[in-house]
Design a protein around this motif. Structure first.
Motif, PDB file in Angstrom:
ATOM      1  N   LYS A   1       3.034   1.779  -3.502  1.00  0.00           N
ATOM      2  CA  LYS A   1       2.403   2.632  -4.645  1.00  0.00           C
ATOM      3  C   LYS A   1       2.498   4.105  -4.577  1.00  0.00           C
ATOM      4  O   LYS A   1       3.044   4.681  -5.606  1.00  0.00           O
ATOM      5  CB  LYS A   1       0.931   2.342  -4.872  1.00  0.00           C
ATOM      6  N   ARG A   2       2.247   4.888  -3.692  1.00  0.00           N
ATOM      7  CA  ARG A   2       2.572   6.100  -3.327  1.00  0.00           C
ATOM      8  C   ARG A   2       4.116   6.444  -3.379  1.00  0.00           C
ATOM      9  O   ARG A   2       4.343   7.695  -4.142  1.00  0.00           O
ATOM     10  CB  ARG A   2       2.091   6.693  -2.013  1.00  0.00           C
TER      11      ARG A   2
ATOM     12  N   PHE B   1       1.796  14.762  -1.280  1.00  0.00           N
ATOM     13  CA  PHE B   1       2.647  13.808  -0.630  1.00  0.00           C
ATOM     14  C   PHE B   1       2.950  14.105   0.679  1.00  0.00           C
ATOM     15  O   PHE B   1       3.174  15.175   1.003  1.00  0.00           O
ATOM     16  CB  PHE B   1       3.665  13.507  -1.708  1.00  0.00           C
TER      17      PHE B   1
ATOM     18  N   GLU C   1       7.588  10.860   2.831  1.00  0.00           N
ATOM     19  CA  GLU C   1       7.661  10.274   1.438  1.00  0.00           C
ATOM     20  C   GLU C   1       8.480  11.159   0.506  1.00  0.00           C
ATOM     21  O   GLU C   1       9.391  10.379  -0.359  1.00  0.00           O
ATOM     22  CB  GLU C   1       6.273  10.091   0.748  1.00  0.00           C
TER      23      GLU C   1
ATOM     24  N   GLN D   1       0.843  -1.317  -0.050  1.00  0.00           N
ATOM     25  CA  GLN D   1       0.140  -0.002  -0.004  1.00  0.00           C
ATOM     26  C   GLN D   1       0.644   1.360   0.054  1.00  0.00           C
ATOM     27  O   GLN D   1       0.524   2.343  -0.581  1.00  0.00           O
ATOM     28  CB  GLN D   1      -1.020  -0.059   1.135  1.00  0.00           C
ATOM     29  N   GLU D   2       1.844   1.351   0.958  1.00  0.00           N
ATOM     30  CA  GLU D   2       2.947   2.539   1.147  1.00  0.00           C
ATOM     31  C   GLU D   2       3.661   2.586  -0.626  1.00  0.00           C
ATOM     32  O   GLU D   2       3.881   3.614  -0.889  1.00  0.00           O
ATOM     33  CB  GLU D   2       3.654   2.412   2.018  1.00  0.00           C
TER      34      GLU D   2
END
Length: 405
Positions: free
Chosen positions: A95-96, A344, A348, A92-93
């Motif tokens: 992809k960002r 964002f 990240e 999940q993380e």
């Protein structure tokens, strides 16, 4: 590199190991004991101390000991730090992080083009320097070496560029790791990982609160270290096997496949996450793996700062340092500018830019030092992919710039 002029000889292994490990330990103790050191972070203390020791001539700029840290200490740290990772959350993380990493890569390309046209008529072999740095600032040192070989760059140019690259990487690391403590950035960006740490912290010293004392047994030590060694051995053997059977200079599909399954760190990260998902109970029972892995990473922090020789830069490559600084500045500008535009998280953006300029290992190390444990797996996976696209970017820009000379 220059002749050995340091107080400690490069082959005085025991003394050098004592300095690396001893200073890493001092950095951790200071970070957890004093609030000023916690705010500064143990990583910065470790790195600055190493820079001072090397620039004052106490320790050498190069030694087989440092190579051992890159070759053995860092690979062992990675699985240890991923033993408690949930593959679903990692995906999940990821992809960002992938999107902001690619945006940051655009920053590297834009910065290289800008620097090239500014210095096209000033720096000799600037087209080749641009190829090496654009590859390095997308993936890492592997891409730098590949571009140096691909364009048959003169040894003197390679050495000067390496020195500039090392100093700039260390300085940029210091900048990035200091940003989370600056109110300007905290007010402009969302900081969920920092907020979570502050919320769960029972004292003013977040490092001491996060790394509170745990129960650990001899079985935990044996399981953690033994399993990490086995995973590294199997991963690197598999990566070497696939790298050998897939031709290096083949079609694009095979080249990408070779870069993915033939890369040591990508295979190591993937296999570790796969095993943790298949045998969750086994890894959940291991206590202390994060502590072991983090201590190994702090040794790595010390090594990062050692090659940053200011006298060598002033003597051999001041213009190359400026050239590289422009690339890094544009990368940072685009990373943070578009990162804010597309909402964002600050964490990240910092890790994506770090993964570009310093590689996945430095980005993961920064995530660990700051306690952003949920981002360690994603940045390792995404950052390692930079090794693949780095060669294509470096080659493309190198050929284009050469045609303009």
């Amino acid at each position: 590199m220059e002749e050995v002029t340091s107080l400690i000889h490069p082959e005085n292994y025991w003394v050098l190991w004592a300095i690396l490990i001893g200073w890493a330990a001092v950095a951790i103790v200071l970070e957890q004991k004093y609030s000023w050191a916690s705010k500064l972070s143990g990583a910065i203390i470790a790195l600055i101390g190493a820079m001072l020791l090397s620039n004052l001539g106490v320790i050498p700029l190069e030694s087989p000991v440092y190579d051992t840290v890159w070759s053995y200490v860092v690979p062992l740290a990675i699985p240890l730090l991923l033993f408690q990772s949930n593959i679903v959350k990692v995906w999940q993380e990821s992809k960002r992080v992938l999107i902001i990493f690619l945006i940051s890569t655009i920053g590297t390309v834009a910065g290289t083009i800008t620097a090239f046209f500014l210095f096209k008529d000033i720096i000799p072999q600037v087209n080749l320097i641009a190829a090496m740095l654009s590859g390095s600032y997308t993936g890492g040192g592997v891409n730098f070496a590949a571009m140096a070989t691909r364009f048959d760059v003169a040894e003197g140019t390679v050495s000067s560029t390496v020195v500039a690259d090392n100093l700039l990487m260390a300085l940029y690391f210091l900048v990035l790791i200091s940003i989370p403590a600056m109110n300007f950035f905290k007010n402009k960006f969302s900081t969920p990982h920092i907020d979570e740490l502050e919320k769960n912290s029972d004292s003013g010293n977040q490092a001491a609160s996060y790394w509170e004392r745990k129960e650990i047994s001899l079985t935990d030590i044996a399981s953690a270290i033994g399993t990490a060694f086995v995973i590294v051995a199997v991963s690197f053997s598999l990566a070497e096997f696939f790298s050998n059977i897939i031709p290096e200079n083949s079609n694009i599909f095979l080249s990408i496949l070779r870069g993915i399954i033939g890369d040591d760190y990508l295979m190591l990260t993937t296999l570790t996450l796969f095993l943790v998902a298949i045998f969750p109970k086994y890894f959940e029972k291991i206590s202390g793996s994060q502590e072991f892995g983090t201590f190994l990473i702090y040794i790595f922090f010390v090594v990062i700062g050692i090659p940053a020789s200011i006298p060598l830069i002033l003597q051999n490559a001041p213009l190359i340092l400026v050239f590289a600084a422009i690339i890094v500045f544009v990368n940072m500008l685009i990373s943070f500018g578009f990162g804010r535009l597309f909402k964002f998280n600050l964490e990240e953006i910092i890790l994506a830019s770090n993964a570009n300029i310093g590689g996945p290992t430095t980005a993961a190390a920064m995530a660990i030092s700051r306690g952003w444990t949920k981002l360690v797996g994603p940045i390792l996976i995404i950052g390692t992919l930079g090794y693949i696209i780095g060669n294509y970017i470096g080659t493309t820009l190198g050929l284009w710039f050469t045609s303009l000379m």
